[in-house]
Design a protein around this motif. Structure first.
Motif, PDB file in Angstrom:
ATOM      1  N   GLU A 158       0.857  -1.191   0.000  1.00 35.45           N
ATOM      2  CA  GLU A 158       0.000   0.000   0.000  1.00 35.45           C
ATOM      3  C   GLU A 158       0.891   1.238   0.000  1.00 35.45           C
ATOM      4  O   GLU A 158       1.746   1.389   0.867  1.00 35.45           O
ATOM      5  CB  GLU A 158      -0.895   0.022   1.236  1.00 35.45           C
ATOM      6  N   GLU A 159       0.664   2.110  -0.967  1.00 37.58           N
ATOM      7  CA  GLU A 159       1.464   3.332  -1.080  1.00 37.58           C
ATOM      8  C   GLU A 159       1.049   4.320   0.009  1.00 37.58           C
ATOM      9  O   GLU A 159      -0.086   4.771   0.047  1.00 37.58           O
ATOM     10  CB  GLU A 159       1.258   3.956  -2.462  1.00 37.58           C
ATOM     11  N   ARG A 160       1.989   4.629   0.918  1.00 38.27           N
ATOM     12  CA  ARG A 160       1.710   5.599   1.979  1.00 38.27           C
ATOM     13  C   ARG A 160       2.039   7.011   1.550  1.00 38.27           C
ATOM     14  O   ARG A 160       1.378   7.959   1.950  1.00 38.27           O
ATOM     15  CB  ARG A 160       2.512   5.259   3.237  1.00 38.27           C
ATOM     16  N   ALA A 161       3.102   7.147   0.729  1.00 34.11           N
ATOM     17  CA  ALA A 161       3.525   8.491   0.321  1.00 34.11           C
ATOM     18  C   ALA A 161       4.369   8.424  -0.941  1.00 34.11           C
ATOM     19  O   ALA A 161       4.972   7.394  -1.254  1.00 34.11           O
ATOM     20  CB  ALA A 161       4.324   9.153   1.436  1.00 34.11           C
ATOM     21  N   LYS A 162       4.385   9.555  -1.660  1.00 31.05           N
ATOM     22  CA  LYS A 162       5.221   9.709  -2.847  1.00 31.05           C
ATOM     23  C   LYS A 162       5.713  11.147  -2.848  1.00 31.05           C
ATOM     24  O   LYS A 162       4.942  12.071  -2.578  1.00 31.05           O
ATOM     25  CB  LYS A 162       4.399   9.431  -4.101  1.00 31.05           C
ATOM     26  N   SER A 176       2.517  13.384  -2.275  1.00 31.82           N
ATOM     27  CA  SER A 176       1.198  12.838  -1.952  1.00 31.82           C
ATOM     28  C   SER A 176       1.354  11.968  -0.716  1.00 31.82           C
ATOM     29  O   SER A 176       2.273  11.150  -0.649  1.00 31.82           O
ATOM     30  CB  SER A 176       0.676  11.972  -3.103  1.00 31.82           C
ATOM     31  N   PHE A 231      -1.014   9.419   1.635  1.00 35.90           N
ATOM     32  CA  PHE A 231      -2.283   8.714   1.619  1.00 35.90           C
ATOM     33  C   PHE A 231      -2.623   8.202   3.012  1.00 35.90           C
ATOM     34  O   PHE A 231      -1.792   7.579   3.671  1.00 35.90           O
ATOM     35  CB  PHE A 231      -2.223   7.540   0.640  1.00 35.90           C
ATOM     36  N   GLU A 232      -3.840   8.455   3.440  1.00 35.42           N
ATOM     37  CA  GLU A 232      -4.323   7.965   4.737  1.00 35.42           C
ATOM     38  C   GLU A 232      -4.646   6.472   4.629  1.00 35.42           C
ATOM     39  O   GLU A 232      -4.841   5.952   3.528  1.00 35.42           O
ATOM     40  CB  GLU A 232      -5.554   8.754   5.183  1.00 35.42           C
ATOM     41  N   ASP A 242      -7.317   5.172   2.198  1.00 32.69           N
ATOM     42  CA  ASP A 242      -7.262   5.663   0.818  1.00 32.69           C
ATOM     43  C   ASP A 242      -5.960   5.325   0.095  1.00 32.69           C
ATOM     44  O   ASP A 242      -5.643   5.947  -0.921  1.00 32.69           O
ATOM     45  CB  ASP A 242      -7.442   7.183   0.806  1.00 32.69           C
ATOM     46  N   ARG A 243      -5.218   4.370   0.599  1.00 32.14           N
ATOM     47  CA  ARG A 243      -3.916   4.057   0.004  1.00 32.14           C
ATOM     48  C   ARG A 243      -4.059   3.209  -1.255  1.00 32.14           C
ATOM     49  O   ARG A 243      -4.723   2.178  -1.241  1.00 32.14           O
ATOM     50  CB  ARG A 243      -3.045   3.309   1.010  1.00 32.14           C
ATOM     51  N   PRO A 244      -3.389   3.632  -2.345  1.00 32.94           N
ATOM     52  CA  PRO A 244      -3.389   2.800  -3.555  1.00 32.94           C
ATOM     53  C   PRO A 244      -2.628   1.494  -3.285  1.00 32.94           C
ATOM     54  O   PRO A 244      -1.568   1.501  -2.670  1.00 32.94           O
ATOM     55  CB  PRO A 244      -2.636   3.648  -4.581  1.00 32.94           C
ATOM     56  N   SER A 254       1.777  -0.037 -10.055  1.00 30.93           N
ATOM     57  CA  SER A 254       0.764   0.913  -9.587  1.00 30.93           C
ATOM     58  C   SER A 254      -0.624   0.473 -10.071  1.00 30.93           C
ATOM     59  O   SER A 254      -0.743  -0.251 -11.057  1.00 30.93           O
ATOM     60  CB  SER A 254       1.082   2.318 -10.086  1.00 30.93           C
TER      61      SER A 254
END
Length: 176
Positions: A81-85, A93, A95-96, A99-101, A117
């Motif tokens: 799960e992507e937390r940040a970019k 970005s 992500f909470e 709402d994580r991609p 992704s």
């Protein structure tokens, strides 16, 4: 005659101070010691993560970085799960939790682990990923993306094997 009295007075004051220090020490000693169960729990439940950075062609600066929370379950592919970019142009970005991609895990045609992704536009090749490794260490990575082109980088893999080991302990018959 003054000296014997002053010596006994000094001795009584010294004994009183020593008794007071002993009471204070004994009263506060249990509060200053960390509780062993909290440390034990922290060791049993490590948090798996993957943090990646990709460099420009000269490796002089970072172009983009990703932070992933990893979920590992026995018998299932890992979930990232992507937390940040964060990009070098200042865009970022965060992500909470809800709402994580989620990036898909698979192996590429060469047998290397990859994460892709949700829109399929960005793929990270993870050379040397070890799902059973305990601790934290760096692995080589490659970014394949139309936005960022092909970039080399590295990822820090942390506590993957520790998470699997704690799951094994929880599901073993001895733990139940």
């Amino acid at each position: 005659m003054k000296y014997p009295r002053s010596r006994s007075l000094i001795a009584m004051i010294g004994a009183g101070v020593a008794a007071l220090l002993a009471v204070v020490f004994l009263a506060y000693e249990p509060l200053s010691q960390p509780s062993p169960p909290a440390r034990q729990e922290a060791r049993e439940k490590p948090i798996p993560s993957l943090n990646c950075v990709f460099y420009d062609f000269t490796r002089a600066s970072i172009v983009v970085g990703f932070d992933f929370a990893a979920t590992l379950s026995e018998g299932a592919p890992p979930r990232f799960e992507e937390r940040a970019k964060a990009s070098r142009d200042g865009n970022q970005s965060i992500f909470e939790a809800g709402d994580r991609p989620v990036w898909a895990y698979a192996q590429d045609d060469d047998g290397h682990p990859t994460i892709t992704s949700p829109d399929g536009a960005t793929r990270v090749v993870l050379y040397g990923l070890k799902l059973d490794a305990v601790g934290a260490f760096f692995i080589e990575a490659g970014l394949r993306s139309t936005e960022y082109r092909n970039l080399n980088g590295q990822c820090q893999q942390a506590n993957f094997g520790g998470a699997l080991a704690s799951m094994s302990k929880e599901s073993s018959p001895a733990a139940q």
